[in-house]
Design an enzyme around this catalytic site. Structure first.
Site, PDB file in Angstrom:
ATOM      1  N   GLU A 149       1.885 131.253  38.106  1.00  0.00           N
ATOM      2  CA  GLU A 149       1.762 132.756  38.596  1.00  0.00           C
ATOM      3  C   GLU A 149       2.356 132.873  39.901  1.00  0.00           C
ATOM      4  OE1 GLU A 149      -1.948 134.498  37.560  1.00  0.00           O
ATOM      5  OE2 GLU A 149      -1.790 134.071  35.589  1.00  0.00           O
ATOM      6  N   ASN A 192       4.317 128.275  34.696  1.00  0.00           N
ATOM      7  CA  ASN A 192       3.657 129.165  33.697  1.00  0.00           C
ATOM      8  C   ASN A 192       3.373 130.451  34.317  1.00  0.00           C
ATOM      9  OD1 ASN A 192       2.131 129.687  31.006  1.00  0.00           O
ATOM     10  ND2 ASN A 192       0.266 129.722  32.365  1.00  0.00           N
ATOM     11  N   HIS A 228       0.051 137.996  27.302  1.00  0.00           N
ATOM     12  CA  HIS A 228      -0.906 138.808  27.286  1.00  0.00           C
ATOM     13  C   HIS A 228      -0.577 140.294  26.933  1.00  0.00           C
ATOM     14  CE1 HIS A 228      -4.017 136.004  28.758  1.00  0.00           C
ATOM     15  NE2 HIS A 228      -3.020 135.640  29.702  1.00  0.00           N
ATOM     16  N   GLU A 257      -0.854 131.516  26.486  1.00  0.00           N
ATOM     17  CA  GLU A 257      -2.244 132.461  26.599  1.00  0.00           C
ATOM     18  C   GLU A 257      -2.101 133.699  25.706  1.00  0.00           C
ATOM     19  OE1 GLU A 257      -3.037 133.066  30.803  1.00  0.00           O
ATOM     20  OE2 GLU A 257      -2.633 131.121  31.316  1.00  0.00           O
ATOM     21  N   ASP A 259      -2.645 136.725  23.553  1.00  0.00           N
ATOM     22  CA  ASP A 259      -3.547 137.790  22.891  1.00  0.00           C
ATOM     23  C   ASP A 259      -2.957 138.994  22.878  1.00  0.00           C
ATOM     24  OD1 ASP A 259      -4.053 138.076  25.680  1.00  0.00           O
ATOM     25  OD2 ASP A 259      -5.996 137.641  25.879  1.00  0.00           O
TER      26      ASP A 259
HETATM   27  O1  G3I Z   1     -19.179 131.070  35.181  1.00  0.00           O
HETATM   28  C1  G3I Z   1     -19.521 132.229  36.017  1.00  0.00           C
HETATM   29  C2  G3I Z   1     -20.802 132.700  35.903  1.00  0.00           C
HETATM   30  O2  G3I Z   1     -21.739 131.619  36.407  1.00  0.00           O
HETATM   31  C3  G3I Z   1     -21.218 133.986  36.669  1.00  0.00           C
HETATM   32  O3  G3I Z   1     -22.460 134.441  36.538  1.00  0.00           O
HETATM   33  C4  G3I Z   1     -20.153 135.057  35.963  1.00  0.00           C
HETATM   34  C5  G3I Z   1     -20.214 136.332  37.061  1.00  0.00           C
HETATM   35  O4  G3I Z   1     -19.142 136.887  37.485  1.00  0.00           O
HETATM   36  O5  G3I Z   1     -18.772 134.401  36.446  1.00  0.00           O
HETATM   37  C6  G3I Z   1     -18.654 133.330  35.755  1.00  0.00           C
HETATM   38  O6  G3I Z   1     -17.047 133.030  36.110  1.00  0.00           O
HETATM   39  C7  G3I Z   1     -16.092 134.080  35.542  1.00  0.00           C
HETATM   40  C8  G3I Z   1     -15.105 132.987  34.622  1.00  0.00           C
HETATM   41  O7  G3I Z   1     -14.350 133.730  34.352  1.00  0.00           O
HETATM   42  C9  G3I Z   1     -16.065 132.294  33.463  1.00  0.00           C
HETATM   43  O8  G3I Z   1     -16.235 133.454  32.442  1.00  0.00           O
HETATM   44  C10 G3I Z   1     -15.295 134.492  36.570  1.00  0.00           C
HETATM   45  O9  G3I Z   1     -16.360 135.363  37.298  1.00  0.00           O
HETATM   46  C11 G3I Z   1     -14.168 135.260  35.895  1.00  0.00           C
HETATM   47  O10 G3I Z   1     -13.252 135.812  37.140  1.00  0.00           O
HETATM   48  C12 G3I Z   1     -13.464 134.409  35.230  1.00  0.00           C
HETATM   49  O11 G3I Z   1     -12.358 134.806  34.825  1.00  0.00           O
HETATM   50  C13 G3I Z   1     -11.185 134.070  34.064  1.00  0.00           C
HETATM   51  C14 G3I Z   1      -9.857 134.387  35.046  1.00  0.00           C
HETATM   52  O12 G3I Z   1      -9.053 133.718  34.268  1.00  0.00           O
HETATM   53  C15 G3I Z   1     -10.012 134.207  36.380  1.00  0.00           C
HETATM   54  O13 G3I Z   1      -9.031 134.648  36.963  1.00  0.00           O
HETATM   55  C16 G3I Z   1     -11.145 134.422  32.478  1.00  0.00           C
HETATM   56  O14 G3I Z   1     -12.265 133.692  32.132  1.00  0.00           O
HETATM   57  C17 G3I Z   1      -9.643 133.547  32.108  1.00  0.00           C
HETATM   58  O15 G3I Z   1      -9.651 133.787  30.898  1.00  0.00           O
HETATM   59  C18 G3I Z   1      -8.802 133.847  32.965  1.00  0.00           C
HETATM   60  O16 G3I Z   1      -7.710 133.234  32.369  1.00  0.00           O
HETATM   61  C19 G3I Z   1      -6.382 133.646  33.272  1.00  0.00           C
HETATM   62  C20 G3I Z   1      -5.682 132.424  33.350  1.00  0.00           C
HETATM   63  O17 G3I Z   1      -6.031 131.189  33.807  1.00  0.00           O
HETATM   64  C21 G3I Z   1      -4.308 132.735  33.916  1.00  0.00           C
HETATM   65  N1  G3I Z   1      -3.256 133.656  33.160  1.00  0.00           N
HETATM   66  C22 G3I Z   1      -4.236 134.815  32.928  1.00  0.00           C
HETATM   67  C23 G3I Z   1      -5.611 134.835  32.309  1.00  0.00           C
HETATM   68  C24 G3I Z   1      -6.285 135.902  32.181  1.00  0.00           C
HETATM   69  O18 G3I Z   1      -6.696 136.403  33.336  1.00  0.00           O
END
Ligand code: G3I
Length: 434
Positions: A149, A192, A228, A257, A259
């Protein structure tokens, strides 16, 4: 003698085709097309039996959804935590899955210390991160998202502001790829991004960069298209054309990715188009969906994946499997579900509506029991054919011309209940397919 051996060989070859049956899993069907089919995986779900059964049964590639990002692997400078990511990688390898590495250099999920470094320090931290992580996983990763990105959305075609861009200038992407090649020469190195799935200003900018890299011998092997999709960002009409133009530069393309928010037939059709586009591009080497089940999706409200929250196969699953040339024996088990709501109420009576919805395959008929609570009485019905038990309290409703439902489609029937001072909602039995 030579002639005899030749004849035997011919006989052997002729005897073999025709015995193969269609693959019954996403991984099996994709493999028959020379592709992998992967899912993003979270370490937190590795102990959930239903999750693991779908992951292991349907996929032959995985990507860590968050556990291999910079903040997870190197939360403070030169202090690396590989334990959680190792669990995911080890699981994939133990099941003969290929593993995508996601991701080495990204402006997001970047620990704060990186952003506060000066240029020289930042350059060495970036190269150290790439080298240490890739060496740790050397030989175990099929493809790495080296840079994720890096371009802005919209029409500018510019690079996105980030510590890397702002302090190191345009050369940081090239430098990342060169460092990556040296760290694990066996891994494919990918760029990516999202919103680059169709032909547009952002994908044009990535295209120009990849073309330049190929012309100058900067090591790059693949481009990932995140894919996405939702109603604001639908599957582009020129998706296949865009994949093809990148492939024509001499790189593999991967759907990394995937969905698609939605449900039922519309969602299934969108998924089918994506799979067909990949299959039509010989260098589209595989597809990864961004999660196993809707319930753990980063967009769970949009139910964007192939398995619902109970791990049932959705219409989208069957569409993908069919597009890959597979079959699980007729589109899964026929089933239906019901929901009830009261639609009107007067001083002496109320109307109820029951919605019948087909599961992940088409049904040709259905049956639902509705039980009222004495002294209630059903005085009218519509959109169904009722029969009654001897007490008069249990109505069995069957279709009246509305029995055929395609996968995920619904119909409803209605009835009026004379309350006789009892306003309890009727009990709705389970839906049966018949
Ligand atoms: O693990 C913590 C947890 O301990 C805490 O209580 C909770 C509270 O917010 O947060 C948890 O972490 C979160 C993590 O996902 C795991 O669930 C983060 O806040 C959250 O920001 C994170 O989001 C991820 C996101 O990337 C971050 O940018 C998504 O799961 C993940 O699917 C997403 O993936 C991205 C790709 O890497 C790149 N392309 C886009 C894609 C979708 O956004």
């Amino acid at each position: 003698m030579i002639g005899t051996v030749g004849a035997l060989c011919v006989t052997g070859v002729v005897a073999m085709p025709g015995t193969a049956s269609a693959a019954s899993t996403l991984a099996g069907a994709a493999a028959e097309q020379g592709r992998y089919f992967g899912a993003a995986v979270s370490a937190g779900q590795l102990n959930e039996p239903d999750y693991m059964s779908r992951l292991n049964g349907e996929f032959n590639s995985l990507t860590a959804e968050n556990e291999m990002k910079w903040d997870a692997l190197e939360p403070s400078r030169n202090s690396f935590n590989f334990g959680t990511a190792d669990r995911i990688v080890d699981h994939g390898r133990s099941r003969n899955m290929s593993v995508r590495g996601h991701t080495l250099v990204w402006h997001s999920q970047l620990p704060g210390w990186v952003g506060s470094l000066g240029a020289n320090d930042l350059r060495s931290a970036m190269n150290n991160h790439i080298t240490t992580v890739m060496r740790h996983y050397r030989g175990k990763i099929h493809s790495w998202d080296v840079v994720n990105e890096a371009f802005q959305d919209g029409g500018s075609g510019a690079r996105r502001s980030s510590p890397f861009q702002d302090k190191l200038g345009n050369g940081w992407i090239e430098e990342s790829f060169r460092t990556a090649r040296a760290a694990d020469p066996g891994a494919k190195l990918c760029y990516n991004d999202y919103n680059t799935d169709g032909v547009n200003a952002k994908s044009d900018a990535v295209y120009t960069m990849v073309r330049d890299f190929k012309q100058r011998g900067v090591p790059i092997d693949c481009v990932g298209f995140q894919s996405h999709f939702n109603s604001n960002s639908p599957v582009p009409g020129d998706y296949q054309r865009n994949l093809q133009r990148f492939a024509d530069l001499g790189v593999d393309v991967q759907i990394t990715e995937l969905d698609i928010e939605g449900s039922g037939t519309a969602q299934a059709n969108d998924y089918r188009r994506v799979v067909e586009a990949c299959l039509a591009v010989s260098r589209c080497t595989g597809i990864t969906v961004w999660g196993v089940t809707d319930k753990y999706s980063w967009r769970s409200g949009g139910t964007p994946l192939l398995f619902d929250g109970n791990y049932n196969k959705k219409p989208a699953y069957h569409a993908v499997l069919a597009a890959l040339g597979g079959s699980d024996g007729g589109g899964g088990d026929a089933s239906c579900t019901v929901s009830y709501e009261q639609t009107d109420r007067w001083g002496d009576r109320f109307n109820g509506r029951v919605t019948v919805r087909a599961g992940s395959s088409a049904i040709s008929s259905w049956r639902v029991n509705v039980t009222v609570h004495s002294p209630q009485r059903i005085s009218a019905t519509w959109n169904g054919s009722p029969t009654w038990d001897s007490s008069g309290n249990v109505m069995t409703m069957r279709p009246s011309g509305n029995g055929s439902l395609s996968a995920g489609a619904s119909t409803s029937f209605g009835f009026t209940v004379m309350a006789n001072n009892n306003w309890t909602a009727p009990s709705i039995g389970a839906c049966s397919v018949s």
